[in-house]
Design a protein around this motif. Structure first.
Motif: not given
Length: 45
Positions: A29-34, A36-45
């Motif tokens: 998950l690119k060295d992120m917690s699950p 953090e990763y979900r939050t990151h993906v939602q912000q990018v989308a």
């Protein structure tokens, strides 16, 4: 005695779930917690 064991298990399970989802970093998950990763993906989308 069994009730205390079950209560203790459930407390420890809650602690582990918080650790796993919010603290432990995952390489896949690119060295992120699950979370953090979900939050990151939602912000990018």
């Amino acid at each position: 005695m069994l009730v205390k064991s079950v209560e203790h298990f459930l407390q420890e399970l809650d602690v582990y779930i918080v650790y796993y989802n919010h603290i432990e970093m995952k390489t896949k998950l690119k060295d992120m917690s699950p979370v953090e990763y979900r939050t990151h993906v939602q912000q990018v989308a």
